[in-house]
Design a protein around this motif. Sequence first.
Motif, PDB file in Angstrom:
ATOM      1  N   LEU A 144      -3.322  -1.682   1.660  1.00  0.00           N
ATOM      2  CA  LEU A 144      -2.330  -2.702   1.334  1.00  0.00           C
ATOM      3  C   LEU A 144      -2.959  -3.702   0.374  1.00  0.00           C
ATOM      4  O   LEU A 144      -3.963  -4.331   0.702  1.00  0.00           O
ATOM      5  CB  LEU A 144      -1.859  -3.408   2.606  1.00  0.00           C
ATOM      6  N   SER A 145      -2.382  -3.828  -0.815  1.00  0.00           N
ATOM      7  CA  SER A 145      -2.872  -4.819  -1.772  1.00  0.00           C
ATOM      8  C   SER A 145      -2.405  -6.211  -1.368  1.00  0.00           C
ATOM      9  O   SER A 145      -1.486  -6.363  -0.546  1.00  0.00           O
ATOM     10  CB  SER A 145      -2.375  -4.488  -3.175  1.00  0.00           C
ATOM     11  N   SER A 164      -7.278  -5.304  -2.104  1.00  0.00           N
ATOM     12  CA  SER A 164      -7.608  -6.295  -3.132  1.00  0.00           C
ATOM     13  C   SER A 164      -8.934  -6.953  -2.761  1.00  0.00           C
ATOM     14  O   SER A 164      -9.068  -7.516  -1.673  1.00  0.00           O
ATOM     15  CB  SER A 164      -6.513  -7.353  -3.244  1.00  0.00           C
ATOM     16  N   ALA A 223      -0.747  -8.319  -3.234  1.00  0.00           N
ATOM     17  CA  ALA A 223       0.637  -8.516  -3.678  1.00  0.00           C
ATOM     18  C   ALA A 223       1.615  -7.882  -2.690  1.00  0.00           C
ATOM     19  O   ALA A 223       2.661  -8.467  -2.361  1.00  0.00           O
ATOM     20  CB  ALA A 223       0.825  -7.920  -5.072  1.00  0.00           C
ATOM     21  N   GLN A 224       1.288  -6.698  -2.196  1.00  0.00           N
ATOM     22  CA  GLN A 224       2.154  -6.056  -1.212  1.00  0.00           C
ATOM     23  C   GLN A 224       2.195  -6.838   0.091  1.00  0.00           C
ATOM     24  O   GLN A 224       3.254  -6.995   0.707  1.00  0.00           O
ATOM     25  CB  GLN A 224       1.668  -4.631  -0.964  1.00  0.00           C
ATOM     26  N   ALA A 225       1.030  -7.327   0.501  1.00  0.00           N
ATOM     27  CA  ALA A 225       0.969  -8.118   1.736  1.00  0.00           C
ATOM     28  C   ALA A 225       1.785  -9.396   1.596  1.00  0.00           C
ATOM     29  O   ALA A 225       2.488  -9.808   2.529  1.00  0.00           O
ATOM     30  CB  ALA A 225      -0.480  -8.441   2.072  1.00  0.00           C
ATOM     31  N   GLN A 226       1.716 -10.021   0.441  1.00  0.00           N
ATOM     32  CA  GLN A 226       2.464 -11.256   0.223  1.00  0.00           C
ATOM     33  C   GLN A 226       3.962 -11.002   0.246  1.00  0.00           C
ATOM     34  O   GLN A 226       4.732 -11.763   0.847  1.00  0.00           O
ATOM     35  CB  GLN A 226       2.051 -11.866  -1.113  1.00  0.00           C
ATOM     36  N   GLN A 227       4.390  -9.931  -0.388  1.00  0.00           N
ATOM     37  CA  GLN A 227       5.817  -9.584  -0.367  1.00  0.00           C
ATOM     38  C   GLN A 227       6.281  -9.281   1.051  1.00  0.00           C
ATOM     39  O   GLN A 227       7.377  -9.694   1.471  1.00  0.00           O
ATOM     40  CB  GLN A 227       6.063  -8.387  -1.279  1.00  0.00           C
ATOM     41  N   LEU A 228       5.444  -8.585   1.798  1.00  0.00           N
ATOM     42  CA  LEU A 228       5.783  -8.255   3.177  1.00  0.00           C
ATOM     43  C   LEU A 228       5.893  -9.510   4.032  1.00  0.00           C
ATOM     44  O   LEU A 228       6.810  -9.649   4.859  1.00  0.00           O
ATOM     45  CB  LEU A 228       4.715  -7.313   3.745  1.00  0.00           C
ATOM     46  N   THR A 277       3.125  -5.758  10.993  1.00  0.00           N
ATOM     47  CA  THR A 277       3.170  -4.355  10.609  1.00  0.00           C
ATOM     48  C   THR A 277       3.197  -3.423  11.804  1.00  0.00           C
ATOM     49  O   THR A 277       3.648  -2.281  11.698  1.00  0.00           O
ATOM     50  CB  THR A 277       1.955  -4.012   9.733  1.00  0.00           C
TER      51      THR A 277
END
Length: 450
Positions: A8-9, A239, A11-16, A231
Amino acid sequence: MPAQGSPLSFAQAQQLLLSGSSQLAASAKAVESARLRRDGMQGLGGPSVAVTGMAYRYSANADIDLDPARQSLLGVLGQLPAPLAGAVPQLPQLPSNVNLQREASRATASMSLLWPLYIGGLGDAVRGELDAMADEAVADAAGSEQGVRSLLVQRYFGTQLAERAARLRERALLAVREHDAAAQSMLQAGVISPLERLQAQAALADAEQQARKARADAGLAAAALARTLKTGARVLPTSPLFVATEPLPPMQGFIDAAQQQHPGLGKVEAKRRQAGSLHDAQEALRRPQVLGFGMREISSGGKPNWVAGVAVRWTLWDSIDRDALAASSQRKIEQAELTREQALADIALLVEKNWLAVEQARTQYMAQQAQENLARELLRLRGAGLREGTGTALELIDAELNLAKVRTERAQTANQYVQALAALLESSGQSAEFERYQARADIQIPSDAP
């Protein structure tokens, strides 16, 4: 052993996180509620029309005393002349009292209109306060978002740091085990003493303990990140930690941004406007009020009754001290203004503190390069010395563990840089800019770097 999980990058974590955070969802509901409340009061001060209907049944009872009337009638007859009195027929005798009883059912309906023509600006004052309350909710929501973004940076890169520390300790442990096996062979060959062998075994036991602890810390950090992101399964951050060798932009730019964008200042300004609206409402109650009104009977037959007119009401005196209330609301305005001045000073100081923390972490990371170079060279020399018989296995183990320690400390410094940068951006109201600074960093420290 290295952690396993779903990659999980950041950016993906932030969107999630932004899409699934209960805290942000609650803040959004608060904003929506405040705005709906304001929309609901948009027509305050306008006309209102009401319909009133009644259905009722009544029973009326009355006991009428006829004795005075009877006595009066007898007196009149007694005063008549004899010829006339004889011509009057005999009247029936009146009873002394009569009991009347009546029961019936009725229904009535009417329509009424009330229109405040002038209420001294009270409606505008109330709407102004509701506008300010909605803006306060927006500021609170913005502050919550900034805090959630900073929390994600803390958890995400904290997990990266813990994983890197665990891997460095595990790699050092593998090397120490090799050196321990070599020390056992050297003891059997009579090259080292039993004391040196015991020292190597003690160093191995300590390395094993440090590796277990580092792995447990990494597991705990990963669990905290997974719970933050909701999750349900472990995630593996991809990252890396980062450091920019270039200095930050000047501090004053961050201070100026904070004075324009910090949610705390928006909240203080909303409080000041609320106090101003409350003061306006207090002043409105001093002014006269003019109301238009009308009412018309709803009748199925006949000519309905109606009434219409204008009423003026001006309170000349009541038991409430209006001057004291006005002075109180004025003090609220002054309090909000002073609070804003203090908030500006506090935020500027906080920005300066965070800016200096970022720069300190950056320069410290650069300075630690020399320590890492020294630790690597010392390890090389200790290895060569052991092979040539001029060094001991314990010295080589110490050098191996020292290099792992130095590299872990550099990773900690990189994490301090990242966390200080997130705090700086939050204090200046720019948390959404974190990824831009991340992309510009020229030093990347992944958890599995050699």
